[in-house]
Scaffold this motif. Sequence first.
Motif, PDB file in Angstrom:
ATOM      1  N   PRO A 148       0.801  -1.225   0.000  1.00  0.00           N
ATOM      2  CA  PRO A 148       0.000   0.000   0.000  1.00  0.00           C
ATOM      3  C   PRO A 148       0.840   1.285   0.000  1.00  0.00           C
ATOM      4  O   PRO A 148       0.288   2.366   0.041  1.00  0.00           O
ATOM      5  CB  PRO A 148      -0.736  -0.116   1.339  1.00  0.00           C
ATOM      6  CG  PRO A 148       0.286  -0.763   2.237  1.00  0.00           C
ATOM      7  CD  PRO A 148       1.078  -1.708   1.354  1.00  0.00           C
ATOM      8  N   LEU A 149       2.196   1.186  -0.054  1.00  0.00           N
ATOM      9  CA  LEU A 149       3.040   2.366   0.114  1.00  0.00           C
ATOM     10  C   LEU A 149       4.099   2.451  -0.968  1.00  0.00           C
ATOM     11  O   LEU A 149       4.600   1.435  -1.455  1.00  0.00           O
ATOM     12  CB  LEU A 149       3.739   2.334   1.483  1.00  0.00           C
ATOM     13  CG  LEU A 149       2.837   2.282   2.712  1.00  0.00           C
ATOM     14  CD1 LEU A 149       3.682   2.094   3.960  1.00  0.00           C
ATOM     15  CD2 LEU A 149       2.002   3.548   2.816  1.00  0.00           C
ATOM     16  N   GLY A 150       4.472   3.688  -1.342  1.00  0.00           N
ATOM     17  CA  GLY A 150       5.587   3.928  -2.233  1.00  0.00           C
ATOM     18  C   GLY A 150       6.632   4.779  -1.543  1.00  0.00           C
ATOM     19  O   GLY A 150       6.697   4.845  -0.316  1.00  0.00           O
ATOM     20  N   ALA A 151       7.450   5.455  -2.347  1.00  0.00           N
ATOM     21  CA  ALA A 151       8.568   6.222  -1.804  1.00  0.00           C
ATOM     22  C   ALA A 151       8.170   7.617  -1.346  1.00  0.00           C
ATOM     23  O   ALA A 151       8.982   8.302  -0.709  1.00  0.00           O
ATOM     24  CB  ALA A 151       9.684   6.321  -2.838  1.00  0.00           C
ATOM     25  N   HIS A 152       6.953   8.055  -1.662  1.00  0.00           N
ATOM     26  CA  HIS A 152       6.489   9.350  -1.158  1.00  0.00           C
ATOM     27  C   HIS A 152       5.943   9.134   0.254  1.00  0.00           C
ATOM     28  O   HIS A 152       4.739   9.098   0.499  1.00  0.00           O
ATOM     29  CB  HIS A 152       5.426   9.945  -2.079  1.00  0.00           C
ATOM     30  CG  HIS A 152       5.972  10.350  -3.415  1.00  0.00           C
ATOM     31  ND1 HIS A 152       5.179  10.716  -4.473  1.00  0.00           N
ATOM     32  CD2 HIS A 152       7.261  10.463  -3.856  1.00  0.00           C
ATOM     33  CE1 HIS A 152       5.947  11.027  -5.509  1.00  0.00           C
ATOM     34  NE2 HIS A 152       7.205  10.865  -5.156  1.00  0.00           N
ATOM     35  N   ALA A 153       6.884   8.946   1.154  1.00  0.00           N
ATOM     36  CA  ALA A 153       6.563   8.574   2.528  1.00  0.00           C
ATOM     37  C   ALA A 153       7.749   8.929   3.413  1.00  0.00           C
ATOM     38  O   ALA A 153       8.817   9.311   2.925  1.00  0.00           O
ATOM     39  CB  ALA A 153       6.267   7.074   2.616  1.00  0.00           C
ATOM     40  N   GLU A 154       7.554   8.795   4.701  1.00  0.00           N
ATOM     41  CA  GLU A 154       8.660   9.072   5.623  1.00  0.00           C
ATOM     42  C   GLU A 154       9.659   7.922   5.666  1.00  0.00           C
ATOM     43  O   GLU A 154      10.848   8.139   5.928  1.00  0.00           O
ATOM     44  CB  GLU A 154       8.106   9.350   7.021  1.00  0.00           C
ATOM     45  CG  GLU A 154       7.318  10.658   7.103  1.00  0.00           C
ATOM     46  CD  GLU A 154       6.786  10.932   8.495  1.00  0.00           C
ATOM     47  OE1 GLU A 154       7.214  11.937   9.095  1.00  0.00           O
ATOM     48  OE2 GLU A 154       5.946  10.138   8.982  1.00  0.00           O
ATOM     49  N   TYR A 155       9.177   6.708   5.411  1.00  0.00           N
ATOM     50  CA  TYR A 155      10.040   5.522   5.352  1.00  0.00           C
ATOM     51  C   TYR A 155       9.569   4.651   4.198  1.00  0.00           C
ATOM     52  O   TYR A 155       8.384   4.630   3.852  1.00  0.00           O
ATOM     53  CB  TYR A 155       9.969   4.710   6.652  1.00  0.00           C
ATOM     54  CG  TYR A 155      10.521   5.413   7.861  1.00  0.00           C
ATOM     55  CD1 TYR A 155      11.839   5.211   8.268  1.00  0.00           C
ATOM     56  CD2 TYR A 155       9.722   6.283   8.611  1.00  0.00           C
ATOM     57  CE1 TYR A 155      12.349   5.859   9.382  1.00  0.00           C
ATOM     58  CE2 TYR A 155      10.219   6.932   9.725  1.00  0.00           C
ATOM     59  CZ  TYR A 155      11.541   6.723  10.104  1.00  0.00           C
ATOM     60  OH  TYR A 155      12.043   7.376  11.195  1.00  0.00           O
ATOM     61  N   VAL A 156      10.499   3.900   3.612  1.00  0.00           N
ATOM     62  CA  VAL A 156      10.149   2.967   2.548  1.00  0.00           C
ATOM     63  C   VAL A 156      11.031   1.736   2.671  1.00  0.00           C
ATOM     64  O   VAL A 156      12.200   1.837   3.078  1.00  0.00           O
ATOM     65  CB  VAL A 156      10.308   3.619   1.158  1.00  0.00           C
ATOM     66  CG1 VAL A 156      11.749   3.976   0.869  1.00  0.00           C
ATOM     67  CG2 VAL A 156       9.735   2.737   0.060  1.00  0.00           C
ATOM     68  N   VAL A 157      10.480   0.579   2.348  1.00  0.00           N
ATOM     69  CA  VAL A 157      11.234  -0.674   2.334  1.00  0.00           C
ATOM     70  C   VAL A 157      11.479  -1.074   0.882  1.00  0.00           C
ATOM     71  O   VAL A 157      10.542  -1.090   0.077  1.00  0.00           O
ATOM     72  CB  VAL A 157      10.475  -1.789   3.073  1.00  0.00           C
ATOM     73  CG1 VAL A 157      11.116  -3.154   2.817  1.00  0.00           C
ATOM     74  CG2 VAL A 157      10.443  -1.496   4.565  1.00  0.00           C
TER      75      VAL A 157
END
Length: 294
Positions: A93-102
């Motif tokens: 549900p997440l990409g690199a426009h975030a505070e953290y990314v895996v």
Amino acid sequence: MRAAVVRTFGGPEAVEVVETALPEPGARQVRIKVAASALNPVDAGVRAGAFGGAGRQIGLGWDVAGTVDATGVATAWNAGDAVVALDYGMAEPLGAHAEYVVVDTDAVAKAPATADAVHAATLPLNGLTAVQALDGLRLTPGDTLLVTGAAGAVGGYAVQLAAHRGVTVTGLARESDAELVRSLGAAHATTARAGAFDAVLDAAVLGETALAWVRDGGAYTGVIPQAQPASVRGVRTAAVEVSADGARLAELVRLVDEGVLTLRVAETFALDDAAKAHARLAQGGVRGRLVLVP
């Protein structure tokens, strides 16, 4: 943590910044504390629903520059390492426009020593697209190459990389961008094609129009996967589908530190203003990348 996502497709207003759980790295993965992440046209495509995925949350952002925060097993990276990486594909549900990314460990490279994180964040997606497209064209020193959209992010990297390889580059761009294109290493800058080229790298997505500018038996590469025009006159046609490649990204970082590649930032936005950044991208005319900073 905060992350920019879309849950319904639409214009810039569809971008939401939500609170979500901190992702945990698995085996052969690292978690990066994001310092900066570029906004690309593909993010606008994801936001608008061009790649499907209706009914679920989709993370935005492919580029990341930051610091390794945590690691899974079987990785050579350590907490505190300054890195860049490509977070490939539509992220659920997440990409690199975030505070953290895996990301996978083999997608990661050491960050440039000569650039800050905001500039470094413009390298992974566009740099890898350019170099992988050039690899597919299989040019040799002295060959002639036309790069369409030469003033753009992918086109600009392609001009610099091809010129560095000894290829004679002509950049197709607006007249107002001619000086920029020549400064990137193009031997010629033009607003219309001139002659027939050994190859065309079609960063402006002109399709059959650009294909007509390749000599008989030459090569054409586009930048939208599976969207290349059909072959004519013996011209080999293809379209690059970028892949995450930490080793290749490290080579691009080296070229940045050697002054071969120029990292161009047009404007920065806070992560909370991600929708405003999408609105600016939609206006067009951006030279360099818009970059989100958490």
